[in-house]
Design a protein around this motif. Structure first.
Motif, PDB file in Angstrom:
ATOM      1  N   UNK A  49       0.773  -1.511  -0.019  1.00 27.84           N
ATOM      2  CA  UNK A  49       0.106  -0.027   0.032  1.00 27.84           C
ATOM      3  C   UNK A  49       0.953   1.207   0.336  1.00 27.84           C
ATOM      4  N   UNK A  50       2.140   1.189  -0.173  1.00 31.27           N
ATOM      5  CA  UNK A  50       3.147   2.179  -0.065  1.00 31.27           C
ATOM      6  C   UNK A  50       3.125   3.337  -1.211  1.00 31.27           C
ATOM      7  N   UNK A  51       2.450   2.962  -2.443  1.00 34.66           N
ATOM      8  CA  UNK A  51       2.817   4.005  -3.673  1.00 34.66           C
ATOM      9  C   UNK A  51       1.551   5.049  -3.425  1.00 34.66           C
ATOM     10  N   UNK A  52       1.967   6.034  -2.659  1.00 36.38           N
ATOM     11  CA  UNK A  52       1.097   7.094  -2.560  1.00 36.38           C
ATOM     12  C   UNK A  52       1.381   8.226  -3.692  1.00 36.38           C
ATOM     13  N   UNK A 100      -5.862  -5.160   6.132  1.00 34.39           N
ATOM     14  CA  UNK A 100      -5.203  -4.847   7.366  1.00 34.39           C
ATOM     15  C   UNK A 100      -4.214  -3.877   6.848  1.00 34.39           C
ATOM     16  N   UNK A 101      -3.282  -4.002   5.587  1.00 34.67           N
ATOM     17  CA  UNK A 101      -2.186  -3.061   5.322  1.00 34.67           C
ATOM     18  C   UNK A 101      -2.793  -1.751   5.305  1.00 34.67           C
ATOM     19  N   UNK A 102      -4.014  -1.734   4.842  1.00 37.81           N
ATOM     20  CA  UNK A 102      -4.469  -0.275   4.656  1.00 37.81           C
ATOM     21  C   UNK A 102      -4.285   0.509   5.739  1.00 37.81           C
ATOM     22  N   UNK A 136       3.995  -3.642  16.711  1.00 37.02           N
ATOM     23  CA  UNK A 136       2.586  -4.102  16.434  1.00 37.02           C
ATOM     24  C   UNK A 136       2.611  -4.897  15.192  1.00 37.02           C
ATOM     25  N   UNK A 137       3.373  -4.758  14.330  1.00 43.28           N
ATOM     26  CA  UNK A 137       3.287  -5.212  12.839  1.00 43.28           C
ATOM     27  C   UNK A 137       4.452  -5.953  12.226  1.00 43.28           C
ATOM     28  N   UNK A 138       4.402  -6.784  11.498  1.00 45.59           N
ATOM     29  CA  UNK A 138       5.527  -7.025  10.634  1.00 45.59           C
ATOM     30  C   UNK A 138       5.559  -6.449   9.269  1.00 45.59           C
ATOM     31  N   UNK A 139       6.772  -5.681   8.778  1.00 45.40           N
ATOM     32  CA  UNK A 139       6.619  -4.896   7.603  1.00 45.40           C
ATOM     33  C   UNK A 139       7.028  -5.635   6.538  1.00 45.40           C
TER      34      UNK A 139
END
Ligand SMILES: Cc1cc2nc3c(=O)[nH]c(=O)nc-3n(C[C@H](O)[C@H](O)[C@H](O)COP(=O)(O)O)c2cc1C
Length: 320
Positions: free
Chosen positions: A21-24, A279-281, A291-294
């Motif tokens: 979800x990283x491509x802003x 979830x990724x959003x 809290x997460x794995x990246x």
């Protein structure tokens, strides 16, 4: 002349890889403005970052007038999904995009539409058999996803994949494991015409993920990057936090059983992917490091600082 530079119209042999979800849009525009090729990931643009698709493309144009590309995920899915993706491809063409990257599936219909407008299609491949399918469909180049890549990774080394696919005589782009000038140069020396980077650009000022995610990439050692089937049913590279045991990265229960069955494998992948997308959003904005794995690739090895996209591109090209 370098075929990739000719096909893309950009200055440097660098692609800012599409990332859900990283491509802003600001990241994509900054990559293009810096002389690389930013790639639009449509689900990231619309679902995660909240833009109407056409308006999002126009917004990117207000930030940079340099070429951008589009990532068409064409995995066989529902008719509704296919229609939506086909509509996005058409809108991207109408808005002047001429460089397309197809992932998964058979790219024949994308090639037909894009070639009719004078554009090019590069196809994601992790093995020779996928490259063969892409070439048979008329693609213009190959994005070779190796075992060090972030996101869905391959199984081969960059050299093995190059050797396996060089016979197709198409321009090849290395995806995976590149975050420094030395990495980039080593891939160009093998014969790749460009490199596609994801992980390095997450740790950039323009990427709109949480500082915790960026810092996790800066801090991680490449040995902490491992793969899990848990997110989509196929291996995805992640930074394993200390508090997570390797056992916890395995898919168990009914979904695990479905993944192993020929009949239900596809359904299991769809179920896992839909859950992960949701979830990724929200996960990319979480501030809590634990809290997460990246998602990230082994190229974390060369990332020591969060920088602007322009600085990253300059460093990759070893320009002062
Ligand atoms: C968080 C993340 C999400 C990604 N999402 C996608 C995607 O949606 N589509 C795609 O074709 N590739 C995707 N990729 C792969 C990248 O475009 C690129 O090929 C890869 O990151 C290169 O490896 P690197 O991370 O070592 O630079 C993703 C990679 C990462 C790290």
């Amino acid at each position: 002349m370098n075929q990739f530079l000719k096909h893309s119209g950009v200055e440097y042999p660098i692609i800012g890889g599409p990332m859900y979800p990283c491509s802003n849009p600001e990241l994509v525009a900054a990559q293009s403005a810096a002389g690389a090729l930013g790639i639009i990931q449509p689900l990231s643009l619309t679902y995660v970052h909240g833009h109407d698709f056409r308006e999002g493309l126009k917004y990117i144009r207000t930030l940079s007038d340099k070429p951008v590309g589009f990532n068409a995920l064409i995995e066989k899915s529902t008719r509704k999904y296919h229609e939506r993706m086909a509509n996005w491809v058409d809108i991207a063409l109408e808005e002047g995009v001429r460089f397309f990257i197809t992932s998964l599936g058979k790219p024949d219909w994308v090639v037909e539409r894009v070639h009719a407008c004078g554009g090019v299609v590069y196809h994601d491949v992790s093995e020779k058999k996928w490259a063969q399918i892409g070439v048979d469909c008329g693609v213009d180049g190959l994005i070779c996803v190796n075992r060090r890549a972030g996101g869905h990774c391959g199984e081969m080394t960059a050299q093995q994949l190059y050797d396996a696919c060089a016979g197709f005589d198409k321009p090849m782009v290395c995806a995976g494991g590149v975050s420094t000038h030395q990495d980039l140069q080593a891939m160009l020396d093998i014969g790749y015409q460009a490199c596609q980077l994801g992980t390095r650009f997450i740790a950039s000022q323009e990427c709109k993920v949480s500082d915790a995610y960026k810092q996790a990439i800066v801090d991680a050692h490449e040995d902490e990057v491992t793969t899990t089937y848990k997110m989509t049913g196929i291996p995805v590279s992640i930074i394993k936090p200390d508090f997570v045991e390797l056992e916890q990265l395995k898919v168990t229960g009914i979904i695990g059983w479905m993944l192993r069955s020929k009949r239900f494998k596809r359904l299991a992948r769809v179920l896992l992917s839909v859950k992960t997308m949701r979830n990724l959003k929200t996960a990319i904005h979480k501030k809590d490091k634990q809290s997460e794995f990246w998602m990230a690739g082994k190229s974390v090895a060369g990332v020591h600082q969060v920088l602007s996209v322009r600085e990253i591109v300059k460093q990759l090209m070893d320009e002062k």
